[in-house]
Design a protein around this motif. Structure first.
Motif, short mmCIF file in Angstrom:
data_model
loop_
_atom_site.label_atom_id
_atom_site.label_comp_id
_atom_site.label_asym_id
_atom_site.label_seq_id
_atom_site.Cartn_x
_atom_site.Cartn_y
_atom_site.Cartn_z
N LEU A 248 0.79 -1.22 0.00
CA LEU A 248 0.00 0.00 0.00
C LEU A 248 0.82 1.27 0.00
N PHE A 249 2.06 1.20 0.50
CA PHE A 249 2.83 2.42 0.68
C PHE A 249 4.23 2.29 0.11
N SER A 250 4.35 1.55 -1.00
CA SER A 250 5.67 1.34 -1.59
C SER A 250 6.15 2.55 -2.37
N SER A 251 5.23 3.36 -2.90
CA SER A 251 5.62 4.51 -3.70
C SER A 251 6.33 5.54 -2.85
N SER A 252 7.41 6.11 -3.41
CA SER A 252 8.17 7.14 -2.69
C SER A 252 7.63 8.54 -2.98
N ASP A 253 6.63 8.62 -3.87
CA ASP A 253 6.07 9.93 -4.22
C ASP A 253 5.34 10.53 -3.02
N VAL A 254 5.47 11.83 -2.87
CA VAL A 254 4.74 12.54 -1.83
C VAL A 254 3.52 13.17 -2.47
N HIS A 322 -7.27 -11.28 1.24
CA HIS A 322 -8.08 -10.06 1.29
C HIS A 322 -7.35 -8.84 0.72
N VAL A 323 -6.20 -8.49 1.29
CA VAL A 323 -5.53 -7.25 0.91
C VAL A 323 -5.06 -7.29 -0.54
N LYS A 324 -4.37 -8.35 -0.92
CA LYS A 324 -3.84 -8.43 -2.28
C LYS A 324 -4.95 -8.46 -3.34
N PRO A 325 -6.03 -9.24 -3.17
CA PRO A 325 -7.13 -9.17 -4.16
C PRO A 325 -7.75 -7.78 -4.25
N LEU A 326 -7.81 -7.08 -3.13
CA LEU A 326 -8.37 -5.72 -3.15
C LEU A 326 -7.50 -4.79 -3.98
N VAL A 327 -6.19 -4.86 -3.78
CA VAL A 327 -5.27 -4.03 -4.55
C VAL A 327 -5.35 -4.37 -6.04
N GLN A 328 -5.43 -5.66 -6.35
CA GLN A 328 -5.53 -6.09 -7.75
C GLN A 328 -6.82 -5.58 -8.39
N PHE A 329 -7.90 -5.53 -7.62
CA PHE A 329 -9.17 -5.00 -8.15
C PHE A 329 -9.02 -3.54 -8.54
N PHE A 330 -8.43 -2.74 -7.67
CA PHE A 330 -8.25 -1.33 -7.98
C PHE A 330 -7.33 -1.15 -9.18
N GLU A 331 -6.27 -1.95 -9.26
CA GLU A 331 -5.36 -1.85 -10.40
C GLU A 331 -6.08 -2.21 -11.70
N ASN A 333 -8.97 -1.57 -12.46
CA ASN A 333 -9.85 -0.47 -12.83
C ASN A 333 -9.07 0.81 -13.14
N GLY A 334 -7.79 0.65 -13.45
CA GLY A 334 -7.01 1.77 -13.95
C GLY A 334 -6.29 2.59 -12.90
N ILE A 335 -6.18 2.08 -11.68
CA ILE A 335 -5.49 2.83 -10.62
C ILE A 335 -4.09 2.25 -10.43
N PRO A 336 -3.04 3.03 -10.66
CA PRO A 336 -1.68 2.53 -10.46
C PRO A 336 -1.47 2.08 -9.01
N SER A 372 -13.56 2.67 -19.98
CA SER A 372 -13.23 1.77 -18.87
C SER A 372 -12.35 2.41 -17.81
N HIS A 373 -11.68 3.51 -18.14
CA HIS A 373 -10.79 4.15 -17.18
C HIS A 373 -11.48 5.23 -16.34
N ASP A 374 -12.73 5.54 -16.68
CA ASP A 374 -13.43 6.59 -15.94
C ASP A 374 -13.58 6.26 -14.47
N ILE A 375 -13.90 5.00 -14.16
CA ILE A 375 -14.14 4.64 -12.76
C ILE A 375 -12.89 4.82 -11.92
N GLY A 376 -11.71 4.52 -12.50
CA GLY A 376 -10.46 4.72 -11.77
C GLY A 376 -10.19 6.19 -11.50
N ARG A 377 -10.43 7.03 -12.51
CA ARG A 377 -10.23 8.47 -12.32
C ARG A 377 -11.19 9.03 -11.27
N MET A 378 -12.43 8.55 -11.29
CA MET A 378 -13.41 9.02 -10.32
C MET A 378 -13.04 8.57 -8.91
N LEU A 379 -12.59 7.34 -8.76
CA LEU A 379 -12.22 6.84 -7.44
C LEU A 379 -11.05 7.62 -6.84
#
Length: 651
Positions: A248-254, A322-331, A333-336, A372-379
């Motif tokens: 969940l917090f691997s990105s170094s971006d602020v 639980h956690v990994k399937p949830l992350v895969q679902f968001f990915e 739907n177009g969420i990095p 198909s990418h609209d839902i990711g942008r909205m989320l």
């Protein structure tokens, strides 16, 4: 003299009155207090024989873990002086001693330094003891155990203070000498470490409090979280924290805009909310009250701790199922992956939902999605859209737009672009719709406005009419203001002080007088929402670089203000190059006719130039370009419609 944990010689101190009162209140609260303290306030005899419990164990259990944080006095090293620093004679009060006995400033400094060294020796010994316990009994690797012990200073201090209290009250019995974990050449050190280990084990958290403090939680929060994850073993808890931070917090971006979006979500929420949104609001309030406020949501280390502190059951979620399937679902739907944490931080309860349940909630928005990418942008913009209360209000908003005869494509686009609308009550939206209606903006016109600038719907009517008044004071009537709304609705969603007045001041600094401002704004209202530093100034500077004066540029803007919106690379450079190099005309031509830049180079400027050149006709830019095709052909070719000759081959 009392030697603390050395066991060599010890006399029991007389407790102070305040201490007696504290101890008596503790005896009333704790049913398993040691006999030594029961004597201070004897309880009535129990009806049944009590279970056999070690006095030391009971006393250890009675000492609160947070005592280290509640006391302001510094702890004194419990190791014998022979193992820390050399014995020093105590300092006598100056009035009771001879001049030769009064310690010098240098001796005072040495004493303080010696005390600090002794305290550090004591803390080091306690850390070593805790590290061995975490490794040999609670299952951590040697490196992890050492790292935890080294990063839990408040927990270490609480253990040392606990040993100190039991020493002072003479409550130790032989039960603390039962651990084989520690080996030391100095028996006094070994005895102290065994007492530390004994107290740590009696706490019952099996090292979790120390571990949670070591990852950055305050001791009080670590205590609370440890109770929520009591079913996890310490190694399992450590692995789970590592995996969650990696996923969940691997990105170094602020994410500097994360806090801003949180505030925006709260600002435009005007409906009753469900429990999940209420929990999120409480989470935001806690963070806002701390140093840095909601801007700290963008700090990945701090935000993870905030999340664990407010939602400790996060650490009890199964990672693989639980956690990994949830992350895969968001990915999917177009969420990095690096931005999944944004959704979790802006709507933490969503992490406790199953993927199947979230999928059903996403399907609710299927009819307004364009791709198909609209839902990711909205989320990413508005994760609250997955809450029950927002989904109910979303249906009410669609019905409201339908009743107002706003075309569906326009209302759908507005929600996709600014999903925060879904948190706004229909009664509040109606106020803004009625305000637009006063400028004759209704039905299809309303659709065009909200599709282009949906943020206008979130304005307060009084803010909207302040912009209307500003334009009226410049000389516009209500009908023209309504046309400006249709042309550039962003103006009415902008700040007067931060945006509109700044642009008006810029135009005046160029040499545009108040009399000419209405003409400039009417022809190009977008100038009021253009960026001064990145859009307007670069264009002015470019025109000055090619040889135009500031006065000439102001004259051009007064005659044709859309000039300020044209691209330097795509419009100015190629058209000026053709004007000067091919047509061989002076720059004065564009000063007299700045509308030249509005015509297509390939479809109009070049074809007409080659026609005139072939007939050896000289004319101004205005005569060449301002006429339509029929007028141009009639005047220069004596035919009804102008033929388009091919351009010379060398071009």
């Amino acid at each position: 003299m009392r030697e603390g944990a050395s066991g060599l010689h010890r006399t029991s101190p007389t407790p102070s009155p305040n201490f007696l009162n504290d101890s008596m209140s503790m005896s009333l609260r704790l049913s398993s207090f040691p006999p030594a303290l029961w004597r201070l306030q004897p309880p009535p005899p129990p009806p049944l024989p009590p279970p056999v419990v070690s006095d030391t164990a009971a006393a250890a259990a009675a000492i609160p873990l947070s005592s280290a944080r509640s006391r302001t006095r510094r702890f004194r090293c419990l190791l014998p002086s022979s193992l820390t620093t050399q014995n020093r004679a105590p300092k006598l009060p100056p009035l009771l001693s001879s001049p030769g006995d009064v310690p010098s400033p240098e001796q005072d400094a040495e004493d303080e330094e010696g005390e600090e060294e002794g305290e550090e020796d004591c803390a080091s010994s306690a850390r070593d003891a805790l590290s061995r316990l975490l490794h040999l009994e609670f299952g951590l690797s040697s490196d992890d155990a050492s790292r935890v012990a080294s990063n839990a200073p408040d927990y270490i201090r609480s253990l040392i203070d606990g040993v100190r209290e039991l020493d002072e009250l003479s409550l130790w019995d032989s039960s603390w000498k039962s651990t084989p974990l520690l080996v030391s050449s100095a028996s006094a050190v070994a005895g102290f470490q065994e007492k530390v280990v004994f107290l740590a084990k009696q706490r019952g958290d099996r090292g979790k409090v120390a571990f949670l403090e070591s990852i950055g939680l305050p001791l009080s929060s670590a205590l609370s979280v440890a109770r929520s994850v009591s079913s996890n073993s310490l190694p399992s808890l450590l692995r789970k924290v590592k995996v969650l931070k990696e996923i969940l917090f691997s990105s170094s971006d602020v994410e500097v805009l994360l806090g801003k979006n949180a505030r925006r979500m709260m600002m435009h929420l005007s409906i009753p909310v469900d429990e999940d949104v209420q929990l999120t609001l409480s989470f935001f309030e806690k963070i806002e009250a701390r140093r840095g406020g909601l801007d700290m949501l963008g700090n990945k280390d701090a935000s993870f701790l905030y999340l664990v502190e407010s939602f400790p059951h996060l650490l009890s979620l199964p990672v693989e199922s639980h956690v990994k399937p949830l992350v895969q679902f968001f990915e999917s739907n177009g969420i990095p992956r690096g931005q999944v944490r944004n959704i979790i931080l802006l709507f933490p309860p969503i992490i406790f939902n199953k993927v199947d349940d979230i999928s059903k909630k996403v399907l609710v928005f299927q009819k307004i999605l364009a791709d198909s990418h609209d839902i990711g942008r909205m989320l990413l913009k508005y994760p609250w859209m997955l809450s029950t209360s927002i989904q109910v209000n979303y249906e009410a908003i669609l019905l409201f737009f339908h009743m107002e005869k706003v075309p569906e494509p326009s209302s759908h686009r507005a929600i996709r672009y600014l999903p925060h609308i879904m948190g706004c009550s229909t009664s509040k939206l109606k106020l803004m719709v009625e305000s637009l209606g006063e400028l004759s903006v209704r039905n299809k016109k309303m659709g065009k406005v909200i599709a282009k600038s949906p943020q206008l719907l979130l304005r307060k009517p009084e803010e909207f009419f302040q912009v209307v008044s500003l334009l009226e004071n410049l000389g516009f009537d209500r009908e023209t203001v309504g046309k400006i709304v249709l042309r550039c609705p962003e103006i009415f969603a902008a700040s007067i002080e931060k945006t509109l007045n700044k642009k008006l001041g810029f135009l005046k600094s160029m040499g545009i007088s108040n009399d000419h401002l209405p003409r400039v704004i009417k022809k190009y209202p977008e100038v009021l929402v253009s960026d001064v530093d990145r859009t307007l100034i670069p264009r002015i500077n470019y025109l000055m670089e090619i040889g135009l004066t500031k006065r000439e540029i102001a004259f051009m803007v007064r005659r044709f203000s859309p000039l300020l919106g044209y691209s330097i690379e795509e419009v100015f450079i190629p058209k000026l190059e053709f004007l000067v190099k091919t047509m061989e005309k002076p720059l004065k031509e564009i000063v007299d006719y700045p509308r030249y830049f509005s015509y297509s180079l390939e479809k109009k400027i070049k074809p007409r130039y080659w026609v005139l050149k072939g007939r050896k006709v000289e004319c101004s830019l205005k005569d060449m370009l301002s006429k339509n095709d029929e007028e141009f052909a009639a005047e220069f070719l004596d035919i009804e419609r102008m033929p388009v000759p091919p351009a010379p081959s060398h071009l």
